[in-house]
Design an enzyme around this catalytic site. Structure first.
Site, mmCIF file in Angstrom:
data_model
loop_
_atom_site.group_PDB
_atom_site.id
_atom_site.type_symbol
_atom_site.label_atom_id
_atom_site.label_comp_id
_atom_site.label_asym_id
_atom_site.label_seq_id
_atom_site.Cartn_x
_atom_site.Cartn_y
_atom_site.Cartn_z
ATOM 1 C CG HIS A 1 -1.021 2.762 4.656
ATOM 2 N ND1 HIS A 1 -0.705 1.554 3.789
ATOM 3 C CD2 HIS A 1 -0.455 2.653 5.724
ATOM 4 C CE1 HIS A 1 -0.599 0.677 4.869
ATOM 5 N NE2 HIS A 1 -0.392 1.294 5.850
ATOM 6 C CB CYS B 1 -0.858 0.075 1.228
ATOM 7 S SG CYS B 1 -1.987 -1.554 1.319
#
Length: 349
Positions: free
Chosen positions: A102, A39
């Protein structure tokens, strides 16, 4: 989420009517590869237009590598990276991220420091629940203020898979589009929802509605959200002046047992592994590797298009991406396509 999850690519359940409609009316980019299977580096590449090895998010998850940002990591996206919302901010756009960031847990790495004007979401994925002693539950932010935590204030039932998070994210998107359109304000919306990431969730209205189980429920709700966003753009009269791109950050959910591999039985299956990409055939284990010298040309061109800048300005002080992949035996594959390799028998994709 993988390309095989969409009806437009032949998924037999045909449960993504809005994305299929969007693809039929627009353009498919079959060579628009993610820069990494994790991610954080894939998102860093998407927002910076540069490979993970260049933007500080390295391509493995081993010790001391910056490929994934769990709660206890102290690093994040470097200040030296010029992210897409920073470029758009200079051009008068108002930007909002909804969902998963993230790219760093610490406040100095948060999205409002890196070009976004608004934020509703989390610095991490919705992992948990945690015991809140040694490890706290993941926080949720509105702009610079923490407004709660997953599993406490924003509930996710790991037994039933029920959560209203995607509906909240949809309403945040619709409200942002409504507000900016009424002001005649140019805007950039980064809608980074994560319901298809484990633990998978869907709202009550979508639970049990898919032929593909809970994962399919989550995909159907995501597709519904895309449909509502497209409709909102049309209702506000800005659809013809808005570029909408849908992409997954790092490919298919291999943990989803409901995932259907109907199109892969006579095709190579491609996986990224660090700086390498591996191709294996269905039900076969012989692998072949490529090492990537650069990213895909489509990726670079889309990023430059979004930045509304001349390539010479965009890349004037940094190495950008290119479009050449080199096999371990020296064979080059250009334009992001894997041409026939007679030595290894790997077909064009």
């Amino acid at each position: 989420m993988g390309w095989g999850d969409l009806g437009i690519y032949g998924q037999p359940s045909k449960e993504t009517p809005n994305l299929d409609w969007m693809a039929s009316k627009g353009m498919l980019l079959p060579d628009f590869y993610s820069a990494n299977p994790l991610c954080s580096p894939s998102r860093a590449a998407l927002l910076s237009g540069r490979l993970p090895i260049r933007n500080g998010f390295y391509t493995t998850n081993e010790h001391a590598r910056n490929a994934y940002t769990p709660q206890d990591i102290v690093g994040g996206i470097p200040d030296t990276e010029i992210l897409l919302p920073e470029i758009l901010q200079r051009l008068g756009y108002r930007s909002k991220i909804i969902g998963k960031w993230h790219l760093g847990q610490q406040p100095k790495y948060h999205p409002l420091i890196h070009g976004f004007d608004e934020w509703f979401g989390s610095p991490n994925c919705h992992f948990g629940p945690y015991d809140n002693k040694e490890t706290p539950n993941i926080p949720v932010y509105r702009d610079t203020d923490m407004i709660g935590r997953y599993f406490e204030d924003f509930l996710i039932d790991t037994k039933t898979g029920e959560s209203n998070l995607t509906q909240i994210y949809i309403q945040e998107a619709l409200s942002f589009i409504d507000t900016q359109s009424k002001k005649n304000q140019s805007f950039f919306l980064y809608w980074a929802v994560d319901a298809t990431h484990e633990p998978v969730y869907a709202s009550k209205a979508f639970l049990g509605t898919s032929a593909r189980g809970l994962y399919g429920d989550a995909v159907r709700e995501l597709d519904s959200g895309v449909g509502q966003i497209l409709q909102k753009l049309n209702d506000m009269g800005v659809a013809n002046n808005t570029l909408v791109i849908f992409s997954s950050d790092n490919g298919a959910a291999t943990y989803a047992q409901e995932m259907d591999n109907h199109l892969l039985k006579d095709k190579p299956i491609f996986y990224y592994r660090g700086n390498e990409m591996m191709a294996v055939r269905w039900e076969q284990y012989k692998a072949h590797y490529w090492t990537w010298t650069n990213s895909i040309k489509e990726f670079e061109e889309v990023h430059r298009c979004l930045a509304l800048l001349e390539p010479s300005w965009y890349s004037r002080d940094r190495v950008s991406t290119g479009s050449v992949a080199t096999d371990t035996d020296g064979t080059q594959f250009t334009e992001g396509r894997f041409l026939e390799n007679k030595n290894h028998g790997v077909d064009d994709t």
